[in-house]
Design an enzyme around this catalytic site. Structure first.
Site, PDB file in Angstrom:
ATOM      1  N   LYS A  21      50.197  44.671  15.999  1.00 33.81           N
ATOM      2  CA  LYS A  21      49.416  45.091  17.167  1.00 33.81           C
ATOM      3  C   LYS A  21      49.041  46.561  17.053  1.00 33.81           C
ATOM      4  O   LYS A  21      49.855  47.374  16.592  1.00 33.81           O
ATOM      5  CB  LYS A  21      50.239  44.889  18.438  1.00 33.81           C
ATOM      6  CG  LYS A  21      49.535  45.409  19.698  1.00 33.81           C
ATOM      7  CD  LYS A  21      50.445  45.398  20.913  1.00 33.81           C
ATOM      8  CE  LYS A  21      50.692  46.817  21.399  1.00 33.81           C
ATOM      9  NZ  LYS A  21      51.419  46.863  22.680  1.00 33.81           N
TER      10      LYS A  21
ATOM     11  N   GLU B 126      43.670  45.474  20.171  1.00 38.74           N
ATOM     12  CA  GLU B 126      43.835  45.679  21.612  1.00 38.74           C
ATOM     13  C   GLU B 126      43.099  46.934  22.089  1.00 38.74           C
ATOM     14  O   GLU B 126      43.639  48.037  21.993  1.00 38.74           O
ATOM     15  CB  GLU B 126      45.328  45.789  21.966  1.00 38.74           C
ATOM     16  CG  GLU B 126      45.557  46.019  23.461  1.00 38.74           C
ATOM     17  CD  GLU B 126      47.025  46.192  23.847  1.00 38.74           C
ATOM     18  OE1 GLU B 126      47.883  46.277  22.963  1.00 38.74           O
ATOM     19  OE2 GLU B 126      47.288  46.242  25.054  1.00 38.74           O
TER      20      GLU B 126
ATOM     21  N   LYS C 278      43.230  41.162  22.039  1.00 38.81           N
ATOM     22  CA  LYS C 278      44.084  41.372  23.220  1.00 38.81           C
ATOM     23  C   LYS C 278      43.351  42.298  24.181  1.00 38.81           C
ATOM     24  O   LYS C 278      43.448  43.525  24.072  1.00 38.81           O
ATOM     25  CB  LYS C 278      45.427  41.977  22.790  1.00 38.81           C
ATOM     26  CG  LYS C 278      46.353  42.316  23.954  1.00 38.81           C
ATOM     27  CD  LYS C 278      47.774  42.539  23.490  1.00 38.81           C
ATOM     28  CE  LYS C 278      48.654  43.000  24.632  1.00 38.81           C
ATOM     29  NZ  LYS C 278      50.079  42.905  24.328  1.00 38.81           N
TER      30      LYS C 278
ATOM     31  N   ARG D 226      69.180  48.954  24.797  1.00 42.97           N
ATOM     32  CA  ARG D 226      67.898  48.370  24.363  1.00 42.97           C
ATOM     33  C   ARG D 226      68.154  47.060  23.624  1.00 42.97           C
ATOM     34  O   ARG D 226      67.440  46.070  23.815  1.00 42.97           O
ATOM     35  CB  ARG D 226      67.134  49.359  23.458  1.00 42.97           C
ATOM     36  CG  ARG D 226      66.586  50.573  24.196  1.00 42.97           C
ATOM     37  CD  ARG D 226      65.576  51.340  23.351  1.00 42.97           C
ATOM     38  NE  ARG D 226      66.144  51.974  22.171  1.00 42.97           N
ATOM     39  CZ  ARG D 226      66.623  53.222  22.132  1.00 42.97           C
ATOM     40  NH1 ARG D 226      66.603  53.976  23.218  1.00 42.97           N
ATOM     41  NH2 ARG D 226      67.104  53.729  21.018  1.00 42.97           N
TER      42      ARG D 226
HETATM   43  P1  13P Z   1      51.560  44.839  29.558  1.00 45.75           P
HETATM   44  O1  13P Z   1      51.387  43.337  29.640  1.00 45.75           O
HETATM   45  O2  13P Z   1      52.765  45.331  30.291  1.00 45.75           O
HETATM   46  O3  13P Z   1      50.291  45.561  29.864  1.00 45.75           O
HETATM   47  O4  13P Z   1      51.903  45.156  28.033  1.00 45.75           O
HETATM   48  C1  13P Z   1      51.227  44.502  27.050  1.00 45.75           C
HETATM   49  C2  13P Z   1      51.073  45.387  25.888  1.00 45.75           C
HETATM   50  O5  13P Z   1      51.538  45.083  24.814  1.00 45.75           O
HETATM   51  C3  13P Z   1      50.301  46.624  26.046  1.00 45.75           C
HETATM   52  O6  13P Z   1      50.030  47.166  24.797  1.00 45.75           O
END
Ligand code: 13P
Length: 348
Positions: free
Chosen positions: A137, A184, A226, A46
């Site tokens: 986030k 998000e 987002k 990772r």
């Molecule tokens: P993806 O762009 O692969 O959807 O991932 C973005 C992300 O942070 C989802 O929480």
């Protein structure tokens, strides 16, 4: 709360030509990505994978404004001992952190989930701030039920409200800690639903989200949204054109997102690399909205590099070339300057 400081960070996160790299996959999610290239999911792999990304130039300097890290990653160092956070800051990218604790079934609402992680969040945010995080986030997951499912169709108003309330509580705690919240609410792109249904659900979700943010005292000038793009479910027979995706996504955003929000950074959600870039580009070509529109992609920025890397040191340069390319293409899309011809031109 110093709203001017938060606003400065938020504005930097969505500066045209740049966007956000989502490298915050949980151990389970990165495990799935590694399985696809036959690489063992351990801490060293990772680290090697993410170190390769974070050392890629000029991608990091020119096209990545910020990186969303995972709890392990924000504490990790490169093979030579340089902390990842320092690597990032030296490259001019802002370190960010995923702070939600994933989803669990929402009691009383079959087929819906709720995002966990509010308990102890104030303390965790204070620690992440000390570690260098300046944005965070939190992802809520909204799943659209099968079009034939009339009984218990999802999402329900209650399900959306619960998730958006949590986003509001999270965002207020972030701002109190001097951290810009990325909110998000992801309407998933799998499934059989039509583009019309995605439009309708995304509109409801965002409308309810901004009500919750208002009610929780969240300052929009220091917040980044987002969202998903408005697309048809992957299993829907009828797929919209890029023009329709752009038109519907812009319409939904204009109808629901106040102009005080500095920027909107889309998730890619399983779209093909070029598809995600193309759709973002189309929206910026149309223009005429008050916020910056850019990317906060995970898969659409990493996928080609992952397949080039395959866990082998000798593929390091090829992986960086692939990442540089996708970062540059998305940088162009954030300004509406991308084209398929440029994308198909292989970088030196
Ligand atoms: P993806 O762009 O692969 O959807 O991932 C973005 C992300 O942070 C989802 O929480």
């Amino acid at each position: 709360m110093d709203i001017e400081a938060l606003n400065k960070i938020a504005v930097a996160m969505v500066e045209p030509g740049t966007g956000i790299l989502a490298a915050d996959e949980s151990h389970g999610t990165i495990g799935k990505r590694f399985t696809s290239i036959n690489v063992e999911n351990n801490e060293t792999n990772r680290r090697d994978w993410r170190e390769m990304l974070f050392r890629t130039q000029p991608a990091m300097q020119d096209h990545i404004s910020g990186v969303i890290l995972y709890d392990e990653t924000i504490r990790q160092s490169a093979a030579d001992g340089t902390p990842f956070v320092k690597l990032m800051q030296d490259a001019g990218a802002i370190p960010g952190i995923k702070v939600d604790m994933g989803i669990t079934p929402l009691a009383g609402r079959p087929g819906e989930t709720i995002t966990q992680g509010l308990d102890g969040l104030r303390e965790r945010l204070a620690e992440y701030y000390e570690l260098g995080a300046r944005f965070a986030k939190w992802r809520a997951v909204i799943e659209i039920s099968h079009p034939d499912q009339y009984v218990r169709s999802t999402p329900t108003r209650g399900g959306m409200k619960a998730n958006n309330h949590a986003l509001g509580r999270y965002a207020a705690l972030c701002q109190e800690a001097g951290i810009v919240p990325i909110v998000e609410p992801e309407v998933l792109m799998g499934g059989h639903h039509s583009v019309e249904r995605c439009h309708e659900v995304t509109e409801k979700v965002l409308n309810s989200l901004f009500t919750e943010l208002y009610e929780q005292g969240v300052k929009l000038e220091g917040t980044i949204l987002k969202p998903n793009m408005v697309v048809a479910g992957k299993k829907c027979a009828e797929q919209p054109s890029r023009e329709e995706i752009a038109e519907r996504t812009i319409k939904v955003l204009k109808d629901t997102v106040p102009s005080a929000v500095p920027g909107i950074a889309f998730l890619s959600g399983g779209q093909e690399n070029e598809e995600a870039t193309r759709n973002l580009d189309m929206m910026n070509k149309v223009g005429g909205f008050p916020w910056k529109l850019t990317y906060s992609f995970g898969r659409a920025l990493q996928q080609s590099a992952l397949f080039a890397w395959k866990g082998k040191a000798e593929n390091y340069d090829a992986a960086q070339t692939a990442f540089n390319h996708r970062a540059r293409m998305n940088g162009l899309a954030s300004k509406g300057e991308w084209s398929a011809e440029i994308d198909d031109t292989v970088d030196a």
